[in-house]
Design an enzyme around this catalytic site. Structure first.
Site, PDB file in Angstrom:
ATOM      1  CG  ASP A  96      -2.182   0.641   1.131  1.00 49.08           C
ATOM      2  OD1 ASP A  96      -2.227   1.700   0.491  1.00 49.08           O
ATOM      3  OD2 ASP A  96      -3.167   0.111   1.666  1.00 49.08           O
ATOM      4  CG  ASP A 203      -3.990   5.984   0.786  1.00 48.83           C
ATOM      5  OD1 ASP A 203      -4.819   5.158   1.194  1.00 48.83           O
ATOM      6  OD2 ASP A 203      -3.875   7.138   1.258  1.00 48.83           O
ATOM      7  CD  GLU A 260      -8.648   4.879  -1.148  1.00 47.47           C
ATOM      8  OE1 GLU A 260      -9.540   4.707  -0.305  1.00 47.47           O
ATOM      9  OE2 GLU A 260      -7.631   5.563  -0.914  1.00 47.47           O
ATOM     10  CG  HIS A 332      -8.190  -0.470   5.282  1.00 50.38           C
ATOM     11  ND1 HIS A 332      -8.148  -0.624   3.901  1.00 50.38           N
ATOM     12  CD2 HIS A 332      -7.743   0.782   5.524  1.00 50.38           C
ATOM     13  CE1 HIS A 332      -7.695   0.484   3.361  1.00 50.38           C
ATOM     14  NE2 HIS A 332      -7.432   1.353   4.308  1.00 50.38           N
ATOM     15  CG  ASP A 333     -10.686   2.847   4.372  1.00 47.59           C
ATOM     16  OD1 ASP A 333     -10.086   2.925   5.457  1.00 47.59           O
ATOM     17  OD2 ASP A 333     -10.169   3.170   3.275  1.00 47.59           O
TER      18      ASP A 333
HETATM   19  C1  GLC Z   1      -7.366   5.872   2.136  1.00 46.39           C
HETATM   20  C2  GLC Z   1      -7.166   4.718   3.069  1.00 46.39           C
HETATM   21  C3  GLC Z   1      -7.652   5.119   4.429  1.00 46.39           C
HETATM   22  C4  GLC Z   1      -6.820   6.290   4.890  1.00 46.39           C
HETATM   23  C5  GLC Z   1      -6.848   7.434   3.885  1.00 46.39           C
HETATM   24  C6  GLC Z   1      -5.770   8.432   4.161  1.00 46.39           C
HETATM   25  O1  GLC Z   1      -8.693   6.197   1.965  1.00 46.39           O
HETATM   26  O2  GLC Z   1      -7.820   3.597   2.590  1.00 46.39           O
HETATM   27  O3  GLC Z   1      -7.597   4.075   5.358  1.00 46.39           O
HETATM   28  O4  GLC Z   1      -7.308   6.746   6.122  1.00 46.39           O
HETATM   29  O5  GLC Z   1      -6.623   6.976   2.570  1.00 46.39           O
HETATM   30  O6  GLC Z   1      -4.510   7.909   3.865  1.00 46.39           O
END
Ligand code: GLC
Length: 556
Positions: A96, A203, A260, A332-333
């Site tokens: 990640d 990310d 993402e 995880h979110d």
């Molecule tokens: C992404 C991650 C999340 C994190 C955010 C800031 O959305 O999946 O868990 O808090 O980025 O890095």
């Protein structure tokens, strides 16, 4: 076909997977000790949530050293060993990569705090709003809110200026306009590739190019504008992604690259993932995990199946000619899908977890399994704000209480949507702390771990685990699962999710009952007499579909 077109990815949240040293926090050695679980499931790629050195304000999404492992998780040598072990078993590992921002404890940011430093321009610094006293309430340069509640600008008294943080104040946004920043990040990513990693999950990658000038947006009840999209998806995004692809060697090394990308649409998804663009292999989009909310995350509305189907179908059709989908219900979110979209009562938990899996894994794209999803793990069931660790949940609770919302109502909403639902420890067995740790777990273990755990699931041939295993095997075996054209059937049906996949003469029919009530076999589906049942959730006999029953047919 690229190699990852046939892959299934398993996401590990290292803090919550397995603790090998009894300190209550999962670690790399814990993962090494459980590689057999991944082998048994049959996945191809492992995605590790961040393992880098970090103050852990956002559990590692705030990196203070990109080239080291956080001591709470292990060492670089442990990571090398994990990579070697996965490779030995024919699996790949992706990291990640959080490069939209760094921790405020990263040496670059510490240096950047000095206005005279050559690193000042590595982050996004702005003076206070005109005619306002710097550091006083409302003096932030704009009303941009952060994803974790409160202003998106933090005041630095030393220089009298503010820095931008779209997430927590300990996650300072990097200035991608500065070519030195980009070059440094690419070098670091190449270092990981040389070390043996097979790709990256990038990310919030659509936030690296900002829309300048950053201005005020429509204000909410606390005076802030929480539309991160106003700042994200800036005009240089495609340029930066193509540059990164070439500089790190994404295409050249056949890396697995998933971005993402919150707040994009299908056209943008296609433009990022069209192989001709040489940007990303696939992206995580969000519309389908926003169908049960009105506007913001915390405003719950009941799931309407036709809306979910339309959203997923739009991406299936939209990326058919060019581009590629990533398929997920959990990470995880997100809360646990069996509690969110399924029915986690004892009568339907197993069937609904299986049927959600059947639906997702029969779509076209790369499926993602989030640790514990293959066991049908449920939401955490927290009832007090003290039980939470996640800063998003905690900050939202306090903000909403300060705006006058009743705390019981807030706790119910947070129990449904909090990110901590997915972050409770992985349940390995029915013993103390579910076999996750011999110490005190950093987040409570689910109360239902005595029933829902890996050992029980592996021992039971009818478990959710074995259903996942069969779905993954089906993707590996059948080209139609990987490549077949998708067609949604009965789009308006409120109870059934039905579609076909077609490749040449081969045609699959998926029929999934997304309700706990029995449903009559609907009119208007292709004939299944003589068809082969490839995988079902229930013993088939009746024409009627039981609650949360699903079937995959190969049509004659
Ligand atoms: C992404 C991650 C999340 C994190 C955010 C800031 O959305 O999946 O868990 O808090 O980025 O890095």
């Amino acid at each position: 076909m690229a190699w990852w077109h046939s892959a299934v990815t398993y996401q590990i949240y290292p803090r919550s997977f397995a603790d090998s040293n009894g300190d209550g926090v999962g670690d790399l050695r814990g993962i090494i000790n459980h590689v057999d679980h991944l082998v048994a499931l049959g996945v191809d790629v492992v995605w590790l949530s961040p393992i880098y050195r970090s103050p852990m304000d956002d559990n590692g999404y705030d990196i203070s050293d990109y080239c080291d492992v956080d001591p709470s998780l292990g060492t670089l040598a442990d990571l090398d060993e994990l990579i070697a072990s996965l490779h030995q078993h024919g699996m790949k590992l992706i990291l990640d990569m959080v490069i939209n921002h760094t921790s405020d404890e990263h040496p670059w940011f510490i240096e950047s705090r000095d206005p005279a430093s050559p690193k000042r321009d590595w982050y996004i610094w702005r003076p206070a709003r005109e005619a306002m006293e710097p550091g006083t309430p409302g003096a932030e340069p704009t009303n941009a809110g952060s994803a974790f509640s409160g202003p998106g600008w933090a005041y630095d008294p030393q220089s009298g200026q503010y820095y931008l943080h779209l997430f927590s104040p300990k996650q300072a946004d990097l200035n991608w306009e500065n070519p030195e920043v980009r070059a440094e990040l690419y070098t670091m990513m190449r270092w990981w590739v040389d070390r043996g990693v097979d790709g990256f999950r990038l990310d919030v990658i659509n936030m690296i190019s900002k829309t300048y000038p950053i201005g005020d947006g429509p204000a909410g009840p606390d005076g802030l504008c929480y539309q991160l999209g106003m700042v994200a998806n800036g005009p240089r995004l495609h340029e930066f992604l193509a540059e990164m692809n070439a500089a790190v060697g994404f295409a050249e090394h056949e890396l697995f690259i998933v971005g993402e990308t919150p707040g994009i649409d299908v056209e943008l998804a296609r433009s990022f993932t069209d192989p001709a663009a040489r940007e990303l292999d696939m992206v995580f989009t969000f519309e389908h995990v926003e169908v049960d909310q009105a506007g913001m995350k915390w405003e719950l509305v009941p799931l309407r199946l036709p809306v979910l189907k339309a959203t997923l179908a739009e991406y299936q059709y939209g990326l058919e000619q060019a581009g590629w989908n990533s398929l997920y219900f959990e990470n995880h979110d997100q809360p646990r899908s069996v509690s969110r979209f399924g029915d986690d009562s004892p009568a339907f938990r197993v069937a609904s977890a299986k049927t959600l899996a059947t639906t997702l894994h029969l779509l076209k794209g790369t499926p993602y399994v989030y640790q514990g999803q293959e066991l049908g793990m449920t939401n955490a069931g927290f009832t007090s704000i003290e039980q939470y660790n996640d800063l998003e949940s905690i900050n939202f609770f306090h903000l909403a209480v300060s705006l006058g919302l009743p705390s019981e109502q807030l706790l119910a909403v947070i129990a449904a949507k909090s990110r901590d639902n997915a972050r409770t420890p992985m349940c390995w067995d029915a013993g103390v702390n579910a076999g996750f740790t011999t110490g005190q777990p950093w987040l409570p273990v689910n109360a239902d771990h005595t029933q829902i755990n890996a050992a029980a699931a592996i021992a039971d041939p009818d478990s959710v685990f074995h259903h996942y295993r069969k779905l993954i095997a089906l993707r590996h075996e059948l080209a139609v699962v990987r490549e077949g054209r998708f067609e949604l059937l009965l789009a308006q049906d409120e109870a059934l999710f039905t579609f076909t996949r077609t490749l040449g003469q081969v045609r699959l029919l998926v029929v999934a009952n997304w309700t706990s009530a029995a449903q009559p076999w609907p009119w208007g589906l292709p004939e299944v007499t003589g068809a082969e049942l490839l995988l079902g959730t229930h013993p088939v006999g009746a024409q009627e579909l039981s609650g949360w029953e699903s079937r995959i047919y190969r049509l004659a």
